[in-house]
Scaffold this motif. Structure first.
Motif, PDB file in Angstrom:
ATOM      1  N   TYR A 460       0.856  -1.186   0.000  1.00  0.00           N
ATOM      2  CA  TYR A 460       0.000   0.000   0.000  1.00  0.00           C
ATOM      3  C   TYR A 460       0.889   1.233   0.000  1.00  0.00           C
ATOM      4  CZ  TYR A 460      -3.119   3.646   1.762  1.00  0.00           C
ATOM      5  OH  TYR A 460      -3.825   4.812   1.921  1.00  0.00           O
ATOM      6  N   ALA A 461       0.699   2.090  -0.973  1.00  0.00           N
ATOM      7  CA  ALA A 461       1.496   3.313  -1.093  1.00  0.00           C
ATOM      8  C   ALA A 461       0.685   4.492  -0.576  1.00  0.00           C
ATOM      9  CB  ALA A 461       1.910   3.540  -2.539  1.00  0.00           C
ATOM     10  N   SER A 462       1.205   5.162   0.425  1.00  0.00           N
ATOM     11  CA  SER A 462       0.546   6.319   1.026  1.00  0.00           C
ATOM     12  C   SER A 462       1.267   7.581   0.564  1.00  0.00           C
ATOM     13  CB  SER A 462       0.573   6.203   2.550  1.00  0.00           C
ATOM     14  OG  SER A 462      -0.029   7.328   3.149  1.00  0.00           O
ATOM     15  N   LEU A 463       0.627   8.355  -0.307  1.00  0.00           N
ATOM     16  CA  LEU A 463       1.226   9.572  -0.839  1.00  0.00           C
ATOM     17  C   LEU A 463       1.256  10.656   0.235  1.00  0.00           C
ATOM     18  CD1 LEU A 463      -0.424   9.758  -4.387  1.00  0.00           C
ATOM     19  CD2 LEU A 463       1.752   8.747  -3.725  1.00  0.00           C
ATOM     20  N   GLY A 464       2.363  11.339   0.336  1.00  0.00           N
ATOM     21  CA  GLY A 464       2.517  12.425   1.297  1.00  0.00           C
ATOM     22  C   GLY A 464       2.893  11.987   2.685  1.00  0.00           C
ATOM     23  N   GLU A 465       2.940  10.688   2.946  1.00  0.00           N
ATOM     24  CA  GLU A 465       3.284  10.211   4.285  1.00  0.00           C
ATOM     25  C   GLU A 465       4.798  10.173   4.448  1.00  0.00           C
ATOM     26  OE1 GLU A 465       2.806   6.243   7.126  1.00  0.00           O
ATOM     27  OE2 GLU A 465       1.548   6.474   5.342  1.00  0.00           O
ATOM     28  N   HIS A 466       5.284  10.880   5.454  1.00  0.00           N
ATOM     29  CA  HIS A 466       6.709  10.948   5.745  1.00  0.00           C
ATOM     30  C   HIS A 466       6.913  10.551   7.203  1.00  0.00           C
ATOM     31  CE1 HIS A 466      10.787  12.401   6.279  1.00  0.00           C
ATOM     32  NE2 HIS A 466      10.857  12.779   5.011  1.00  0.00           N
ATOM     33  N   VAL A 478       6.555   9.343  -0.306  1.00  0.00           N
ATOM     34  CA  VAL A 478       5.711   8.163  -0.489  1.00  0.00           C
ATOM     35  C   VAL A 478       6.189   7.103   0.499  1.00  0.00           C
ATOM     36  CG1 VAL A 478       4.879   6.395  -2.068  1.00  0.00           C
ATOM     37  CG2 VAL A 478       5.445   8.667  -2.950  1.00  0.00           C
ATOM     38  N   THR A 479       5.269   6.617   1.310  1.00  0.00           N
ATOM     39  CA  THR A 479       5.577   5.520   2.219  1.00  0.00           C
ATOM     40  C   THR A 479       4.825   4.284   1.753  1.00  0.00           C
ATOM     41  OG1 THR A 479       5.990   6.978   4.103  1.00  0.00           O
ATOM     42  CG2 THR A 479       5.459   4.680   4.589  1.00  0.00           C
ATOM     43  N   VAL A 480       5.568   3.210   1.513  1.00  0.00           N
ATOM     44  CA  VAL A 480       4.988   1.960   1.026  1.00  0.00           C
ATOM     45  C   VAL A 480       4.959   0.973   2.183  1.00  0.00           C
ATOM     46  CG1 VAL A 480       5.183   0.090  -0.658  1.00  0.00           C
ATOM     47  CG2 VAL A 480       5.890   2.407  -1.284  1.00  0.00           C
ATOM     48  N   HIS A 481       3.753   0.504   2.516  1.00  0.00           N
ATOM     49  CA  HIS A 481       3.564  -0.473   3.588  1.00  0.00           C
ATOM     50  C   HIS A 481       3.459  -1.865   2.977  1.00  0.00           C
ATOM     51  CE1 HIS A 481       2.801   2.691   6.603  1.00  0.00           C
ATOM     52  NE2 HIS A 481       2.158   3.319   5.625  1.00  0.00           N
ATOM     53  N   LEU A 482       4.188  -2.824   3.555  1.00  0.00           N
ATOM     54  CA  LEU A 482       4.271  -4.175   3.001  1.00  0.00           C
ATOM     55  C   LEU A 482       3.634  -5.185   3.935  1.00  0.00           C
ATOM     56  CD1 LEU A 482       8.023  -4.236   1.868  1.00  0.00           C
ATOM     57  CD2 LEU A 482       6.043  -3.439   0.565  1.00  0.00           C
ATOM     58  N   VAL A 483       2.929  -6.143   3.335  1.00  0.00           N
ATOM     59  CA  VAL A 483       2.452  -7.328   4.046  1.00  0.00           C
ATOM     60  C   VAL A 483       3.114  -8.529   3.387  1.00  0.00           C
ATOM     61  CG1 VAL A 483       0.485  -8.718   4.757  1.00  0.00           C
ATOM     62  CG2 VAL A 483       0.250  -6.235   4.550  1.00  0.00           C
ATOM     63  N   MET A 506      13.716  -8.029   3.705  1.00  0.00           N
ATOM     64  CA  MET A 506      12.675  -7.704   2.727  1.00  0.00           C
ATOM     65  C   MET A 506      12.530  -6.195   2.574  1.00  0.00           C
ATOM     66  SD  MET A 506       8.609  -8.743   2.791  1.00  0.00           S
ATOM     67  CE  MET A 506       8.950 -10.482   2.570  1.00  0.00           C
ATOM     68  N   LEU A 507      12.566  -5.466   3.670  1.00  0.00           N
ATOM     69  CA  LEU A 507      12.463  -4.006   3.594  1.00  0.00           C
ATOM     70  C   LEU A 507      13.622  -3.420   2.784  1.00  0.00           C
ATOM     71  CD1 LEU A 507      11.396  -3.167   7.266  1.00  0.00           C
ATOM     72  CD2 LEU A 507       9.945  -3.172   5.226  1.00  0.00           C
ATOM     73  N   ARG A 508      14.826  -3.949   2.985  1.00  0.00           N
ATOM     74  CA  ARG A 508      15.976  -3.440   2.234  1.00  0.00           C
ATOM     75  C   ARG A 508      15.849  -3.771   0.743  1.00  0.00           C
ATOM     76  NH1 ARG A 508      18.940  -5.731   6.474  1.00  0.00           N
ATOM     77  NH2 ARG A 508      19.815  -7.310   5.074  1.00  0.00           N
ATOM     78  N   ALA A 509      15.406  -4.989   0.447  1.00  0.00           N
ATOM     79  CA  ALA A 509      15.286  -5.384  -0.958  1.00  0.00           C
ATOM     80  C   ALA A 509      14.246  -4.541  -1.687  1.00  0.00           C
ATOM     81  CB  ALA A 509      14.939  -6.867  -1.049  1.00  0.00           C
ATOM     82  N   VAL A 510      13.089  -4.324  -1.069  1.00  0.00           N
ATOM     83  CA  VAL A 510      12.043  -3.519  -1.706  1.00  0.00           C
ATOM     84  C   VAL A 510      12.476  -2.069  -1.820  1.00  0.00           C
ATOM     85  CG1 VAL A 510       9.669  -2.710  -1.505  1.00  0.00           C
ATOM     86  CG2 VAL A 510      10.221  -5.088  -0.964  1.00  0.00           C
ATOM     87  N   ALA A 511      13.121  -1.548  -0.784  1.00  0.00           N
ATOM     88  CA  ALA A 511      13.585  -0.159  -0.841  1.00  0.00           C
ATOM     89  C   ALA A 511      14.591   0.037  -1.966  1.00  0.00           C
ATOM     90  CB  ALA A 511      14.189   0.239   0.507  1.00  0.00           C
ATOM     91  N   LEU A 520      13.177  11.339  -9.705  1.00  0.00           N
ATOM     92  CA  LEU A 520      14.236  12.046  -8.993  1.00  0.00           C
ATOM     93  C   LEU A 520      13.679  12.883  -7.848  1.00  0.00           C
ATOM     94  CD1 LEU A 520      17.276  12.632  -8.965  1.00  0.00           C
ATOM     95  CD2 LEU A 520      16.842  14.571 -10.500  1.00  0.00           C
ATOM     96  N   THR A 521      12.456  13.375  -7.986  1.00  0.00           N
ATOM     97  CA  THR A 521      11.873  14.263  -6.975  1.00  0.00           C
ATOM     98  C   THR A 521      11.107  13.512  -5.896  1.00  0.00           C
ATOM     99  OG1 THR A 521       9.952  14.548  -8.424  1.00  0.00           O
ATOM    100  CG2 THR A 521      11.713  16.187  -8.580  1.00  0.00           C
ATOM    101  N   SER A 522      11.068  12.198  -5.961  1.00  0.00           N
ATOM    102  CA  SER A 522      10.321  11.415  -4.974  1.00  0.00           C
ATOM    103  C   SER A 522      11.236  10.971  -3.838  1.00  0.00           C
ATOM    104  CB  SER A 522       9.687  10.185  -5.629  1.00  0.00           C
ATOM    105  OG  SER A 522       8.772  10.565  -6.635  1.00  0.00           O
ATOM    106  N   GLU A 523      10.649  10.886  -2.668  1.00  0.00           N
ATOM    107  CA  GLU A 523      11.336  10.369  -1.495  1.00  0.00           C
ATOM    108  C   GLU A 523      10.532   9.174  -0.993  1.00  0.00           C
ATOM    109  OE1 GLU A 523      13.453  12.128   2.575  1.00  0.00           O
ATOM    110  OE2 GLU A 523      11.838  13.234   1.578  1.00  0.00           O
ATOM    111  N   VAL A 524      11.128   7.982  -1.059  1.00  0.00           N
ATOM    112  CA  VAL A 524      10.385   6.746  -0.822  1.00  0.00           C
ATOM    113  C   VAL A 524      10.843   6.117   0.489  1.00  0.00           C
ATOM    114  CG1 VAL A 524       9.740   4.506  -1.771  1.00  0.00           C
ATOM    115  CG2 VAL A 524      10.203   6.416  -3.313  1.00  0.00           C
ATOM    116  N   PHE A 525       9.870   5.686   1.290  1.00  0.00           N
ATOM    117  CA  PHE A 525      10.120   4.966   2.531  1.00  0.00           C
ATOM    118  C   PHE A 525       9.345   3.655   2.478  1.00  0.00           C
ATOM    119  CE2 PHE A 525      10.252   9.513   3.292  1.00  0.00           C
ATOM    120  CZ  PHE A 525      11.469   9.689   3.936  1.00  0.00           C
ATOM    121  N   VAL A 526       9.923   2.623   3.029  1.00  0.00           N
ATOM    122  CA  VAL A 526       9.288   1.302   3.053  1.00  0.00           C
ATOM    123  C   VAL A 526       9.133   0.893   4.509  1.00  0.00           C
ATOM    124  CG1 VAL A 526       9.406  -1.078   2.265  1.00  0.00           C
ATOM    125  CG2 VAL A 526      10.351   0.742   0.840  1.00  0.00           C
ATOM    126  N   ARG A 527       7.902   0.574   4.894  1.00  0.00           N
ATOM    127  CA  ARG A 527       7.602   0.276   6.288  1.00  0.00           C
ATOM    128  C   ARG A 527       6.655  -0.922   6.382  1.00  0.00           C
ATOM    129  NH1 ARG A 527      11.169   3.353   6.620  1.00  0.00           N
ATOM    130  NH2 ARG A 527      11.380   5.246   7.871  1.00  0.00           N
TER     131      ARG A 527
END
Length: 646
Positions: A460-466, A478-483, A506-511, A520-527
């Protein structure tokens, strides 16, 4: 939708002749008056129109070389060559004295009496003697040997982040020193995305889910110690693979105990062991050969300085996989096609059907000089013929009286015939719909779920979540939540994980996967998801005959309905952030109980709070999922129809 193929040959001979005849009066200033086929000029025009029609037809007949060249220009792989099947073999050998034999890598074994299907070992195998009728024993929280014998899936390490360990005793015999590593097959009940290490598609450097330590001990004593080196093909028990443990000096086969431990068992779910076998090695349907001297010189002496020379290799027809050529002291290499080769490039293509090396024409690929000494190292095998079941009749190829034998521990899989150009074109067309850049929300979730080497069930990708600004939307974040994918066939199993969380690997691989694909302008977090504990209270009207059965059935149904992987109305996981509605839970309870009991109301308690009598929905935030902790039932008086009316 796919684009329609362009049609370039739509101008026919009749259309061309009609247009030409209309222009004859103007072009000849009226002096050409006879336009019938008997006129020699018209005959010439008809001939030219015929030739032009043939050229137009050729425009749509794209040659294979052009298709391969276009694939390369598009950055796509050319037609795939044949692929060898792979399996894992358990090797046995007749013991010569007290020495433990070592079977070298590349040893050819066959399960085919005719010797046509030959597999070779990938690694050296030290064949340790095994006790007669012995078996591997497993101890975790209790003796699990019977479960392992029945392939019921033994949970090795609890997935709760606490220290954990599993102990194995191997059926080794005698007191022999180790001339090489212990080679053990760990076959796990892993998700399909975690491809076994010996098969095509396995990721070589996938991060482990937990840091494991491998050590040995002597059963019945306090003697123990670490292994000198560990080659872990399971990537930390993430997938099936061969583990090669190098014993230290002084180790003997009396030290048959293996201990695997971790200070923090951070697996998404406990690894389930299906099989543990000794003296194992991966093997591929491939056999290496070398041809030189008289086998090739007669062909080379017959070469002329002409395009398209061939060099046919012994026993390679329909089986050629790869080759390297040394001609006149210089190395030539194989390429998928000659289209991008230059006049001086020492390249060739493989003709699997003929079993030959095919050289260029002097423009795309150099023409080899005749009368030069040649040596070719090549491999034969591959194709679907290597796929097959499990057999115990493997013997050395060409020497059935040898002192070694083998048995396959898993099915031979992965073998494939060469891809045709038509199949490559279809693959290229399908690749147009593949997501390669993370732009939209769907792009982020698709790329996360398809990360190679790890099994992500939902994202699940949550736009604007930091994470650094939890209360304020941040543009570009963008914060991506993984199950993660974990077993769900039995929700009452002892190793069931109600709230699966992705492991650190898994978090490192997906990130890393999203980092390569993001803008280039996106900041991605995986949680991991944020799980909210839920307690439900169900009111039962009347007095059910078997309240314990009703409570158990209701709990199982509601747990499945709220599950992050198989819950929801579509049974593909409870939607991220979807509120909990008493009406929906009441409907699920009615479906589960049927005529066993009548549920009159469902109350919801969140995060340890008592179930609320209010019938309003309970909201969840973005990236949040419920996890059911308990279902309490109480008996309420049934309301009769018309009761309370004046």
């Amino acid at each position: 939708m796919t684009l329609p193929a362009p049609q370039l040959d739509d101008l026919t001979w009749a259309d061309m002749m009609a247009a030409i005849r209309r222009r004859i009066p103007a072009e000849s200033d009226g002096t050409w008056t006879l336009h019938a086929p008997v006129d020699p000029g018209v005959t010439l025009l008809e001939l030219f129109a015929y030739l032009l029609e043939q050229r137009l037809y050729w425009l749509d007949q794209v040659p294979d070389a052009l298709v391969v060249a276009i694939l390369r220009l598009l950055g796509l792989e050319p037609p795939h060559p044949a692929r060898p099947a792979a399996t894992v073999l358990s090797v046995a050998a007749r013991q010569a004295g007290t020495a433990v034999p070592v079977i070298p890598a590349g040893t050819a074994l066959t399960r085919d009496p005719a010797g046509q299907i030959v597999f070779t070992l990938d690694e050296d195998v030290a064949v340790f003697p095994l006790a007669e009728d012995g078996e591997v024993t497993v101890w975790t929280d209790r003796d699990r040997t019977a479960d392992l014998r029945a392939r019921r899936g033994v949970p090795l390490l609890a997935a709760d982040g606490a220290p954990a360990a599993a102990r194995f005793t191997l059926p080794l015999a005698g007191a022999h020193p180790a001339p090489g590593p212990l080679s053990l097959l760990f076959e796990l009940d892993a998700p399909a995305a975690s491809v076994p290490a010996w098969l095509p598609g396995a990721v070589a450097d996938v991060p482990p889910p937990a840091e494991l330590t491998w050590s040995w001990f002597r059963p019945g004593t306090d003697v123990s110690g670490p292994f000198a080196k560990c080659e872990d093909g399971t990537a930390g028990l993430r997938r099936s693979g061969v583990v090669r443990l190098h014993p230290p000096a002084g180790w003997t086969t009396q030290d048959s105990g293996i201990l695997v431990s971790t200070p923090a068992a951070t697996h998404a779910a406990p690894p389930r062991l299906l099989q543990l076998a000794v003296n194992a090695s991966a093997a591929h349907h491939r056999r290496r050969r070398t041809a030189s001297g008289s086998e090739l010189q007669e062909q080379i002496d017959a070469w002329l300085k002409l395009p398209g020379e061939h060099l046919v290799l012994p026993e390679a027809a329909e089986r050629l996989l790869e080759a390297t050529l040394r001609l006149g002291g210089q190395e030539w290499r194989a390429v998928p096609d000659l289209t991008f080769g230059g006049p001086a490039d020492q390249v060739f293509v493989l003709d699997r059907t003929e079993g030959a090396l095919v050289f260029g024409d002097g423009l795309t690929g150099r023409i080899p000089h005749p009368r030069q000494e040649a040596s070719v190292e090549y491999a034969i095998g591959g194709g679907r013929d290597g796929n097959g079941g499990m057999t115990a009749n493997w013997v050395p190829a060409g020497d059935s009286t040898a002192a070694i034998s083998a048995a396959s521990l898993v099915r031979a899989e992965g073998g494939a015939d060469p891809e045709t150009v038509a199949e490559a074109r279809r693959r290229a067309a399908a690749s147009l719909s593949e997501v390669t850049r993370a732009v939209t929300v769907d792009d982020f979730t698709t790329l996360a779920r398809t990360t190679p080497g790890v099994a992500v069930a939902r994202a699940y990708a949550s736009l604007g979540e930091h994470p650094g600004f939890p209360c304020t939307p941040v543009p570009g974040a963008v914060t991506v939540h993984l199950v993660p994918a974990v077993p769900r066939e039995d929700l009452a199993r002892e190793d069931f994980v109600a709230a699966p969380r992705p492991d650190a690997g898994m978090l490192r691989a997906v990130a890393a996967h999203l980092e390569r694909a993001r803008l280039l302008t996106s900041e991605v977090f995986v949680r991991a998801p944020r799980y909210r504990d839920v307690v439900l209270r169900a009111d039962l009207s009347g007095d059910p005959a078997d309240r314990a059965r009703v409570s158990a059935q209701l709990t199982e149904a509601l747990r499945r309905y709220l599950d992050p992987l198989v819950g929801g109305d579509d049974q593909d996981g409870w939607p991220f952030g979807q509120p909990l509605r008493p009406s929906a839970l009441l409907r699920a309870a009615h479906r589960a109980l049927g005529d066993l009991a009548d549920v009159s109301a469902v109350a919801i308690g969140l995060d340890g709070a008592a179930p609320d009598e209010d019938c309003r929905e309970v909201p969840l935030g973005p990236g949040e999922l419920p996890v059911l902790r308990a279902v309490r039932t109480r008996i309420v008086r049934a309301v009769e129809p018309g009761e309370g009316l004046a």
